[in-house]
Scaffold this motif. Sequence first.
Motif, PDB file in Angstrom:
ATOM      1  N   SER A  20       0.908  -1.194   0.098  1.00  0.00           N
ATOM      2  CA  SER A  20      -0.045  -0.227  -0.088  1.00  0.00           C
ATOM      3  C   SER A  20       0.763   1.142   0.008  1.00  0.00           C
ATOM      4  O   SER A  20       0.613   2.169  -0.721  1.00  0.00           O
ATOM      5  N   TRP A  21       1.983   1.477   0.785  1.00  0.00           N
ATOM      6  CA  TRP A  21       2.861   2.395   0.723  1.00  0.00           C
ATOM      7  C   TRP A  21       3.717   2.531  -0.314  1.00  0.00           C
ATOM      8  O   TRP A  21       3.499   3.616  -1.104  1.00  0.00           O
ATOM      9  N   ALA A  22       4.194   1.595  -0.983  1.00  0.00           N
ATOM     10  CA  ALA A  22       4.843   1.605  -2.159  1.00  0.00           C
ATOM     11  C   ALA A  22       4.073   2.131  -3.321  1.00  0.00           C
ATOM     12  O   ALA A  22       4.356   2.859  -4.293  1.00  0.00           O
ATOM     13  N   TYR A  23       2.740   1.415  -3.410  1.00  0.00           N
ATOM     14  CA  TYR A  23       1.693   2.131  -4.698  1.00  0.00           C
ATOM     15  C   TYR A  23       1.501   3.560  -4.295  1.00  0.00           C
ATOM     16  O   TYR A  23       1.532   4.207  -5.267  1.00  0.00           O
ATOM     17  N   SER A  82       6.441  -0.997  14.695  1.00  0.00           N
ATOM     18  CA  SER A  82       6.676  -1.887  13.702  1.00  0.00           C
ATOM     19  C   SER A  82       6.845  -1.043  12.283  1.00  0.00           C
ATOM     20  O   SER A  82       7.730  -1.143  11.708  1.00  0.00           O
ATOM     21  N   MET A  83       5.742  -0.154  12.155  1.00  0.00           N
ATOM     22  CA  MET A  83       5.685   0.731  11.162  1.00  0.00           C
ATOM     23  C   MET A  83       7.078   1.817  10.937  1.00  0.00           C
ATOM     24  O   MET A  83       7.520   1.906  10.165  1.00  0.00           O
ATOM     25  N   HIS A  84       7.387   2.142  12.166  1.00  0.00           N
ATOM     26  CA  HIS A  84       8.440   3.000  12.497  1.00  0.00           C
ATOM     27  C   HIS A  84       9.726   2.518  11.839  1.00  0.00           C
ATOM     28  O   HIS A  84      10.359   2.746  11.337  1.00  0.00           O
ATOM     29  N   TRP A  85       9.996   1.109  12.660  1.00  0.00           N
ATOM     30  CA  TRP A  85      11.175   0.300  12.405  1.00  0.00           C
ATOM     31  C   TRP A  85      11.259   0.140  10.716  1.00  0.00           C
ATOM     32  O   TRP A  85      12.324   0.408  10.197  1.00  0.00           O
ATOM     33  N   LEU A  86      10.094  -0.270  10.348  1.00  0.00           N
ATOM     34  CA  LEU A  86      10.230  -0.473   8.631  1.00  0.00           C
ATOM     35  C   LEU A  86      10.384   0.796   7.814  1.00  0.00           C
ATOM     36  O   LEU A  86      10.619   0.640   6.632  1.00  0.00           O
ATOM     37  N   ASP A 144       6.494   5.148   6.318  1.00  0.00           N
ATOM     38  CA  ASP A 144       6.022   6.423   6.896  1.00  0.00           C
ATOM     39  C   ASP A 144       4.595   6.845   6.419  1.00  0.00           C
ATOM     40  O   ASP A 144       4.526   6.401   5.095  1.00  0.00           O
ATOM     41  N   TYR A 145       3.615   7.269   7.143  1.00  0.00           N
ATOM     42  CA  TYR A 145       2.344   7.609   6.626  1.00  0.00           C
ATOM     43  C   TYR A 145       2.013   9.038   6.926  1.00  0.00           C
ATOM     44  O   TYR A 145       2.619   9.920   7.318  1.00  0.00           O
TER      45      TYR A 145
END
Length: 462
Positions: A28-31, A62-66, A69-70
């Motif tokens: 979703s992020w990459a798209y 987890s989102m931060h480590w990966l 960013d949103y």
Amino acid sequence: MTGKVRTRIAPSPTGFLHLGTARTALYSWAYARHHGGEFVLRIEDTDVARSTQDSTDQILASMHWLGLDYDEGPIYQMQRLERYREVIAQMLEAGTAYHCYCTPAELDEMREAQRARGEKTLYDRRWRPEPGKVLPPVPEGVPPVVRFCNPPEGDVTWNDLVKGEITINNREIDDLIILRPDGVPTYNFAVVVDDWDMAITHVFRGDEHINNTPWQINIFRALGAPLPQFGHVPVILGDDGQKLSKRRGAVSVTAYEENGYLPEAMLNYLARLGWSHGDDELFTREQMVSWFDGSHLSKSPAQWDAAKLAWVNAQYIKAKPDDALAPLVAAQLQKRGIAADERLPAICALFKDRCETTVALADWAAAFYADVTPSEADLAQHVADAVKPVIATLAEKLASVAWEKVSIAAAIKEVLAEHSVKMPVLAMPVRVLLMGTPQTPSLDSVLAIFSREKVIERLKRA
């Protein structure tokens, strides 16, 4: 494509962020990033009994480590209850939803009768208002639920971004509950209102949601809301061939951080679990964003391969600059009560080619900062009485040489010549005494990182 692309990830805080959800978040992020759009993080916390703050914190960590960013969020569903109730009221007024007073016992009885007749167990719409229909009297003391008026006939068809065209007949689904008696909405309703309000254009999610999609499309249409495009990605299978999930043996994303994996390696590996760009195995985040246009997503389940992830991580560790790797190894050492120093980048440079994780790299580094205890077997095999005089001579020479690699190497050669022995005869026992293992990189490189005092102290234990 017209308008701004907006994608989202919407985990439920009823447990850790597992790998399947992390992969969906990545897609979703990459798209969104590929199309210059926006990525939203939503926390679907309407399962009040099972949602916890610890789970929410772990999801955010987890989102931060990966590094995903949103642009908006985190948005919490429980803070939007008034909005859901407002839409429910509009639907009740429009006749696209209705109150149902069936008790749990009545619903059980209904399903039992349907099973006895060999029918699919669906709500029989006894409380659904229809022209000329007389509804049962409203029972006292039974708090109603609100059900959606699902179309009784016709098909729901959508062109899935992953699966292609999918069609499900409305007779296969019933009037689902959209608001519980306690005023909390159900998943299929809340997700529609959220995606509508947040102008989500593309929804990537696991293919276990395919059966939810017809309901959601029908609710979107009942609300007159624009439909997002759906892409249902296949599940990830574990070693046993069963779905990898937080209820079946999956490991949290943060556990991989603790176990010494790099976020860039995890993203690379997750991306390839269901998506490909030619034969490329290793690629940067920037390359993935450049390539990820929503095509080349696999229709088949992916198999989790711990050995492949370890290989990918090893490649990233080898490529990572030593100064950037050292703080990660220092954090692993700190967990063991070991404080690193300015030698750590050099230690990383020497040993990183041998390591799949920063934990393994910390295992090597620990020998430079803490005592080592060679095994009895290694001592017996390598530090035999015959070699002890050779070790003593080496300790003697090292006491006075310039403490740098070239001089140390020259001293070792002198000792070998003086005692007429080959390198393995001396190197193996010295490695065991210094590092606790007979296998290390070149002996002069290892010795040069130690202090002179520490080397002589450990050699004298022979």
